[in-house]
Design an enzyme around this catalytic site. Sequence first.
Site, PDB file in Angstrom:
ATOM      1  NE  ARG A 164       9.813 -10.073  -2.297  1.00 49.92           N
ATOM      2  CZ  ARG A 164       8.833 -10.223  -1.424  1.00 49.92           C
ATOM      3  NH1 ARG A 164       8.481 -11.421  -1.017  1.00 49.92           N
ATOM      4  NH2 ARG A 164       8.162  -9.173  -0.959  1.00 49.92           N
TER       5      ARG A 164
ATOM      6  CG  HIS B 259       9.401  -2.857   5.975  1.00 52.92           C
ATOM      7  ND1 HIS B 259       8.491  -2.057   5.339  1.00 52.92           N
ATOM      8  CD2 HIS B 259       8.745  -4.009   6.280  1.00 52.92           C
ATOM      9  CE1 HIS B 259       7.324  -2.682   5.291  1.00 52.92           C
ATOM     10  NE2 HIS B 259       7.455  -3.878   5.841  1.00 52.92           N
TER      11      HIS B 259
ATOM     12  CG  ASP C  91      12.456  -2.211  -0.807  1.00 47.70           C
ATOM     13  OD1 ASP C  91      11.885  -1.676   0.173  1.00 47.70           O
ATOM     14  OD2 ASP C  91      11.830  -2.849  -1.686  1.00 47.70           O
TER      15      ASP C  91
ATOM     16  N   GLY D 210      -1.507 -12.039  -1.915  1.00 46.24           N
ATOM     17  CA  GLY D 210      -1.625 -11.511  -0.548  1.00 46.24           C
ATOM     18  C   GLY D 210      -0.817 -12.281   0.474  1.00 46.24           C
TER      19      GLY D 210
ATOM     20  N   GLY E 108       2.598 -12.096   0.654  1.00 41.41           N
ATOM     21  CA  GLY E 108       3.918 -11.490   0.846  1.00 41.41           C
ATOM     22  C   GLY E 108       4.975 -12.122  -0.042  1.00 41.41           C
TER      23      GLY E 108
ATOM     24  CB  SER F 100       1.136 -12.380  -6.190  1.00 40.21           C
ATOM     25  OG  SER F 100       0.394 -11.416  -5.456  1.00 40.21           O
TER      26      SER F 100
ATOM     27  CG  ASP G 222       8.399  -7.116  -3.936  1.00 37.65           C
ATOM     28  OD1 ASP G 222       9.348  -7.466  -3.203  1.00 37.65           O
ATOM     29  OD2 ASP G 222       7.294  -6.782  -3.500  1.00 37.65           O
TER      30      ASP G 222
ATOM     31  CE1 TYR H 251       6.215  -1.842   1.955  1.00 34.63           C
ATOM     32  CE2 TYR H 251       6.090   0.419   1.166  1.00 34.63           C
ATOM     33  CZ  TYR H 251       6.716  -0.808   1.182  1.00 34.63           C
ATOM     34  OH  TYR H 251       7.860  -0.997   0.453  1.00 34.63           O
TER      35      TYR H 251
HETATM   36  C1  GLA Z   1       6.823  -5.162  -0.136  1.00 35.45           C
HETATM   37  C2  GLA Z   1       7.360  -4.105  -1.077  1.00 35.45           C
HETATM   38  C3  GLA Z   1       8.882  -4.167  -1.164  1.00 35.45           C
HETATM   39  C4  GLA Z   1       9.524  -4.179   0.204  1.00 35.45           C
HETATM   40  C5  GLA Z   1       8.853  -5.207   1.099  1.00 35.45           C
HETATM   41  C6  GLA Z   1       9.383  -5.146   2.511  1.00 35.45           C
HETATM   42  O1  GLA Z   1       7.049  -6.429  -0.657  1.00 35.45           O
HETATM   43  O2  GLA Z   1       6.825  -4.265  -2.367  1.00 35.45           O
HETATM   44  O3  GLA Z   1       9.354  -3.096  -1.941  1.00 35.45           O
HETATM   45  O4  GLA Z   1       9.496  -2.903   0.774  1.00 35.45           O
HETATM   46  O5  GLA Z   1       7.444  -5.044   1.131  1.00 35.45           O
HETATM   47  O6  GLA Z   1      10.723  -5.462   2.523  1.00 35.45           O
END
Ligand code: GLA
Length: 408
Positions: free
Chosen positions: A62, A69, A71, A168, A170, A173, A214, A265
Site C-alpha cells: 500500500r 501516525h 492509526d 523496508g 514503507g 511489505s 496496513d 515508532y
Molecule cells: C507503519 C504502521 C502503520 C502506521 C504507519 C504510519 O506502516 O504499520 O500502522 O502506523 O506506520 O502511519
Amino acid sequence: MEHGLRERVGGESEPLSDGAADCRDHEHREDDFEEHVEHEGRRYRHGVDEPGVAVEARAPGRVNLIGDHTDYTGGLVLPVAIDRWTTVRGVTGGSRVRLRSSAFAERADVPLPAPAAEVARSRGPQVRPFAAGSASTASWTRYVAAVVEEFTPRTGFVGTVRSTVPVGAGLASSAALEVALALAVGFTGDADELAARCRRAEHRATGTPTGIMDQLIATRAVAGHASLIDCRDRGIATIELPPRDEVEIVVVHSGVGHELASSAYGRRVAECERAAESIGPLRDASVDDVAGIVDPVIRARARHVVTENARVARFVDAVRVGDLPAAGQCMVESHASLRDDYAVSIPAVDAIVEALCAAPGVFGARMTGGGFGGCVVALCRPDALASWGSRAWRVRAVGGAWVRRDAR
Ligand code: GLA
C-alpha cells in the site's frame, strides 16, 4: 466472504477479484516452482489421509495518501492498495510450514503449534524439513513464525513466497506477507478478523506496536479507490480516485530502508498515550486542547495527530470535488507536520518532497508510512515526472487480498 475478501475453492481458473485481474499481466510462468509443488503434492498424497490442496494467495502493498501516525490513536488514514503484491503459492500437508523466498536465501521452516502437530503426526509419514532450514529468528522468517503462531493452521504447508513489494520502503511489505500467508495456510474468517490477527502477528514478529492501517488496506482495498479508514471503529468509506489520465499517484523511494523495529515508532506511540492521559483521546481533541499540554515534545506529537486527522478529512473533501491543488496542499502540510512536530522524516526524504513539489504538474507530495526513510508519495498530472524516469513509480489502486484453493 465478507468485506471484499474473495475466495474460491475447487479449481476455478477465472480471476477471483479485481486484484487478480490486475495482476494477470504480471504473471510469470514458474516452471521450477510448479514442479516443486507437484512433487510435494505427490509426497503428501502418499501415506497421508488428506490429499494436499494447491493454494495461491496474494496480498497487495500500500501507499498511504495522507494520515500517517494516526492509526494507533484511533485516527483517520487514507491508504491505497498498489499494484505490487506478495504471493504465496504451495500445497497443504505435513506438520510444518516450510517456505522459500524469491528474495532471501534463508528458508522458513516452522513447526505447527501443538496440538495440531501431534494430530498431523499421527496421520502418517511426514516430509523432510528443508536441508538448510530451521525455525530461524532472522528476517522474513520471523513473520512466518508469527503468522503460524497466530493462526495455528490445521495442516502444514510447503511453498514459495514471491513479492514485488519492496522491503523496508514503507509500502507495508510485511502486512502483505502476513495476509497472503494467513490465507495460504487456511484462514477462512472475514477480512476484518484477518487484518486484526495479522496485526497481532506483526507485533509478535517485530515487537513494534503498529496500528491497523496496513493489514486493513491489504484485506479490504477496492480497485480504483482509496480507503478512508476510521481506525477507531474500523469503518471504511471508499473514495473514488480521479481517472489516471487526469491524475497519477507516484511513489519515489528515498533509497533509505526504514526498520520499524529499530526505529522510534514505539516511542511515538508512548508519547501519544501520554498526550491522551493529559487531554483525553486525541481523536476527540482540538488544537486548543493540545495547546494546554505542558511538555513541548508531547504537545508537538499531539498537534501532529490532531491536525493530521483534520487534513485527512480536508483531503477527502477536496478529492470528492476534484480540487486537486487543495488535496496537494494537504499533503504538503502533512509532510511538514510529520517532519517538524512528529520528527519521523529524514533529510533525504525532505529533499525528495521538496524537489517533487517544485516540479510543474505536481499537486503535492509527502513522506508515506512509518518514516525514518522509505518512500515519498506524490499526486501529479500524468507524465509530470517523466524526467524522473524509473525512480518515479506510477502506481495503480488495486483490490485487496485473494486466495484460490484447488482440490488436487
Ligand atoms: C507503519 C504502521 C502503520 C502506521 C504507519 C504510519 O506502516 O504499520 O500502522 O502506523 O506506520 O502511519
